[in-house]
Design an enzyme around this catalytic site. Structure first.
Site, PDB file in Angstrom:
ATOM      1  N   SER A 154       6.405   5.027  -8.084  1.00  0.00           N
ATOM      2  CA  SER A 154       5.538   5.978  -8.760  1.00  0.00           C
ATOM      3  C   SER A 154       6.358   6.818  -9.741  1.00  0.00           C
ATOM      4  O   SER A 154       7.076   6.269 -10.568  1.00  0.00           O
ATOM      5  CB  SER A 154       4.787   6.823  -7.738  1.00  0.00           C
ATOM      6  N   GLN A 155       6.296   8.173  -9.657  1.00  0.00           N
ATOM      7  CA  GLN A 155       6.982   8.979 -10.656  1.00  0.00           C
ATOM      8  C   GLN A 155       8.493   8.770 -10.650  1.00  0.00           C
ATOM      9  O   GLN A 155       9.159   9.029 -11.655  1.00  0.00           O
ATOM     10  CB  GLN A 155       6.660  10.469 -10.479  1.00  0.00           C
ATOM     11  N   MET A 159       6.007  11.092  -5.870  1.00  0.00           N
ATOM     12  CA  MET A 159       5.443  12.402  -5.569  1.00  0.00           C
ATOM     13  C   MET A 159       4.951  12.454  -4.126  1.00  0.00           C
ATOM     14  O   MET A 159       4.278  11.551  -3.651  1.00  0.00           O
ATOM     15  CB  MET A 159       4.283  12.680  -6.528  1.00  0.00           C
ATOM     16  N   ASP A 189      -5.504   0.656  -8.540  1.00  0.00           N
ATOM     17  CA  ASP A 189      -4.904   1.978  -8.376  1.00  0.00           C
ATOM     18  C   ASP A 189      -5.915   3.094  -8.617  1.00  0.00           C
ATOM     19  O   ASP A 189      -6.543   3.164  -9.675  1.00  0.00           O
ATOM     20  CB  ASP A 189      -3.732   2.138  -9.353  1.00  0.00           C
ATOM     21  N   HIS A 204      -2.467   2.048  -5.128  1.00  0.00           N
ATOM     22  CA  HIS A 204      -1.159   2.556  -5.513  1.00  0.00           C
ATOM     23  C   HIS A 204      -0.077   2.242  -4.475  1.00  0.00           C
ATOM     24  O   HIS A 204      -0.211   2.606  -3.291  1.00  0.00           O
ATOM     25  CB  HIS A 204      -1.257   4.067  -5.722  1.00  0.00           C
TER      26      HIS A 204
END
Length: 300
Positions: free
Chosen positions: A108-109, A34, A226, A282
């Site tokens: 991530s996503q 993202m 994170d 993250h």
């Protein structure tokens, strides 16, 4: 490190020999997270450059959705994952250099989207799936909207907090499709238009199970510090215990695992699931770690 392939071909009835350069390494597909893009030099562009240096001649596809980097970033917020996966599947199917399979790295996503790709798009074959900070049980919180303006970010947060499961929000916001409200599991499983589907939480799609189990390795990297992903255990396929949002449970204690509704229990028993942890925030890792724990073990 590079193999020279001499291929005999027939062109308009005339025999010819063409020398092409090919790599001994399995191609790699990257999918950004993202607020990011396929090719920013400070993110995936740098990763692609380092991978090309470590694995000379390797073919790398970095997922780009749209005609520009700006569109690519925007589509990470506003193009439904079903559409994203459909488009990426077409791109990969039309790439002859992926015909013998590829390894995939999600950021991530991009990690859960790659898992959806593995389950829905078995050709070309994904061999190893590397998930870096992926949210495989979804998220219950959106602390940072990355590159979006502050007012837009605040608007997205409000929508997710109060209206994530409205049909128009599910269609409009990518992050709503993996929003997982542990206080209302019934509404989540009924109205989540992406995550509940790929996690087999509405009906059991046996094809999803078979395709996922065809992976050689499914590597999940969790960042213990994170502050982006809530809860961080989602990066290891864990989540809050149903009915509350404080106590978390690991994958092995969840219904998805106990009932083996996605085939993960069998994959774990077969040694295909790998749980890796890092202390930072993250997606914070250095190349020395990445080379030793990812490149050398699964890509070289």
């Amino acid at each position: 490190m590079i193999l020279n392939c001499i291929l005999p071909v027939l062109i308009v009835g005339i025999s010819a020999i063409i020398s092409v350069s090919c790599s001994q390494f399995t191609p790699i597909v990257l999918w950004h997270g993202m607020g990011d893009s396929c090719c920013f030099p400070f993110s995936l562009g740098a990763v692609q450059k380092r991978l090309s240096e470590e694995l000379p001649g390797i073919h790398i596809v970095s997922v780009k959705l749209g005609n520009s980097l700006v569109e690519d970033v925007e589509n990470g917020y506003f193009m439904h994952p079903d559409k994203q996966i459909e488009e990426v599947c077409k791109v990969l199917n039309n790439d002859p250099q992926l015909s013998d399979g590829y390894n995939a790295i999600g950021f991530s996503q991009g990690s859960q989207f790659l898992r959806g790709l593995a389950q829905r798009c078995p050709e070309p074959k994904m061999k190893n799936l590397i998930s870096l900070g992926g949210q495989h049980q979804g998220v219950y919180g959106l602390p940072n909207c990355a590159s979006l303006s502050h007012p837009t970010c605040d608007y997205i947060r409000r929508l997710l907090n109060h209206a994530a499961y409205l049909s128009w929000v599910q269609k409009l916001l990518v992050q709503a499709t993996y929003w997982h409200d542990p206080l209302n599991e019934g509404e989540y499983s009924a109205k989540s238009t992406f995550l509940a589907d790929i996690n087999n939480e509405r009906i059991i799609n046996k094809t999803y199970i078979e395709n996922l189990q065809s992976l050689e390795n499914f590597v999940m990297v969790k960042f213990n510090g994170d502050t982006m992903v809530q809860p961080t255990e989602s990066e290891w396929f864990g989540f809050y215990k149903p009915g509350q949002s404080k106590e978390v449970q690991k994958l092995q204690d969840s219904a998805i695992y106990v009932n083996d509704q996605l085939g993960l229990k069998q994959m774990d028993q077969d040694g295909k699931l790998h749980f890796v942890e890092l202390p930072g925030n993250h997606l914070q890792f250095n190349w020395t770690w990445f080379e030793g724990n990812i490149v050398d073990k699964y890509l070289r």
